[in-house]
Design a protein around this motif. Sequence first.
Motif, short mmCIF file in Angstrom:
data_model
loop_
_atom_site.label_atom_id
_atom_site.label_comp_id
_atom_site.label_asym_id
_atom_site.label_seq_id
_atom_site.Cartn_x
_atom_site.Cartn_y
_atom_site.Cartn_z
N LEU A 103 0.58 -2.15 59.73
CA LEU A 103 0.40 -3.25 58.79
C LEU A 103 -0.57 -2.89 57.67
O LEU A 103 -0.38 -3.26 56.51
CB LEU A 103 -0.09 -4.50 59.53
N LEU A 104 -1.62 -2.15 58.02
CA LEU A 104 -2.57 -1.70 57.00
C LEU A 104 -1.90 -0.75 56.03
O LEU A 104 -2.11 -0.81 54.82
CB LEU A 104 -3.77 -1.01 57.68
N GLY A 105 -1.07 0.15 56.55
CA GLY A 105 -0.34 1.07 55.69
C GLY A 105 0.64 0.33 54.79
O GLY A 105 0.77 0.64 53.60
N LEU A 106 1.33 -0.67 55.35
CA LEU A 106 2.27 -1.47 54.57
C LEU A 106 1.55 -2.18 53.43
O LEU A 106 2.00 -2.14 52.27
CB LEU A 106 2.94 -2.50 55.49
N GLY A 107 0.43 -2.82 53.74
CA GLY A 107 -0.32 -3.55 52.72
C GLY A 107 -0.87 -2.64 51.64
O GLY A 107 -0.79 -2.96 50.44
N THR A 108 -1.40 -1.50 52.04
CA THR A 108 -1.97 -0.57 51.06
C THR A 108 -0.89 0.03 50.18
O THR A 108 -1.05 0.15 48.96
CB THR A 108 -2.73 0.56 51.77
N GLY A 109 0.24 0.38 50.80
CA GLY A 109 1.35 0.94 50.02
C GLY A 109 1.87 -0.04 49.00
O GLY A 109 2.11 0.32 47.84
N LEU A 110 2.03 -1.30 49.40
CA LEU A 110 2.51 -2.32 48.47
C LEU A 110 1.50 -2.58 47.37
O LEU A 110 1.87 -2.78 46.21
CB LEU A 110 2.81 -3.62 49.22
N ALA A 111 0.22 -2.55 47.71
CA ALA A 111 -0.83 -2.79 46.70
C ALA A 111 -0.78 -1.75 45.60
O ALA A 111 -1.05 -2.06 44.43
CB ALA A 111 -2.20 -2.79 47.36
N LEU A 112 -0.42 -0.52 45.95
CA LEU A 112 -0.35 0.55 44.95
C LEU A 112 0.93 0.50 44.14
O LEU A 112 0.93 0.79 42.94
CB LEU A 112 -0.45 1.92 45.64
N ILE A 113 2.03 0.11 44.78
CA ILE A 113 3.33 0.25 44.13
C ILE A 113 3.74 -0.99 43.35
O ILE A 113 4.52 -0.90 42.39
CB ILE A 113 4.41 0.61 45.18
N VAL A 114 3.25 -2.17 43.76
CA VAL A 114 3.66 -3.41 43.10
C VAL A 114 2.82 -3.58 41.83
O VAL A 114 1.79 -4.25 41.82
CB VAL A 114 3.49 -4.63 44.02
N ALA A 115 3.25 -2.95 40.78
CA ALA A 115 2.56 -3.02 39.49
C ALA A 115 3.57 -2.68 38.41
O ALA A 115 4.60 -2.07 38.67
CB ALA A 115 1.38 -2.05 39.45
N ILE A 116 3.26 -3.10 37.18
CA ILE A 116 4.14 -2.77 36.07
C ILE A 116 3.96 -1.30 35.72
O ILE A 116 2.90 -0.89 35.27
CB ILE A 116 3.83 -3.64 34.84
N GLY A 117 4.97 -0.52 35.96
CA GLY A 117 4.92 0.90 35.66
C GLY A 117 6.27 1.40 35.24
O GLY A 117 7.25 0.65 35.22
N ALA A 118 6.34 2.67 34.88
CA ALA A 118 7.58 3.23 34.38
C ALA A 118 8.70 3.15 35.41
O ALA A 118 9.83 2.76 35.11
CB ALA A 118 7.34 4.69 33.97
N GLN A 119 8.38 3.52 36.65
CA GLN A 119 9.37 3.52 37.72
C GLN A 119 9.91 2.12 37.97
O GLN A 119 11.13 1.90 38.02
CB GLN A 119 8.70 4.07 38.99
N ASN A 120 9.00 1.16 38.11
CA ASN A 120 9.42 -0.21 38.40
C ASN A 120 10.20 -0.83 37.24
O ASN A 120 11.16 -1.58 37.44
CB ASN A 120 8.20 -1.07 38.73
#
Length: 206
Positions: A9-26
């Motif tokens: 769960l900690l890994g899931l939360g940390t991963g989402l915190a990094l990836i859920v942002a406005i960026g080129a990929q997204n």
Amino acid sequence: MNATLLPALLGLGTGLALIVAIGAQNAYVLRLGIEGRTGTVLPAVLVCALSDAVLIVCGVLGVGAVVEAAPAAVVVVRLLGAGFLVVYGLSAARRVLRPGALVVGGGIGDGRGAAVTTALVLTWLNPHVYLDTVVFLGSLANQQDGGARWWWAAGAVTGSFVWFFGLGFGARLLRPLFARPGAWRVLDAVIAAVMLTLGVRMALGS
């Protein structure tokens, strides 16, 4: 149970915190998702999610130390990625001047190669991916005791799959809105701003 569930769960939360942002990929996956062609959305989200999985595993295996020890290679990747982002941003800006309404049709394979190539470039030519995913996430994973680091990594990988598939296939709910050219103009303006800003910042090393 806590010895496996909590790290995951900690890994899931940390991963989402990094990836859920406005960026080129997204931004790119969002546009593909709104277009709604499975033949381009599915390969693109798979490339993004699987690439994250590979990078996270590399971080857990200690490849982050190699990345930190090869600054010259990171500079080359940064400059190549910056050039691609600027070109893509200019392309999006050009679409702002000549928008088109969403047209649904064509074979499921339309643009598949281009979608995969673009997703690969946006992922692997972004130096921040190595710093955030390999170095940062890898370091956090390796702070877990014993086998818990792999549960933590599994949580982070799950976060990437959930996010990219949710973004890619959930974006089609916006298709009625994007039947109007004006909506595409706004989206492409945002994409152009994101790509150009990231490209310039990347070129300047910031």
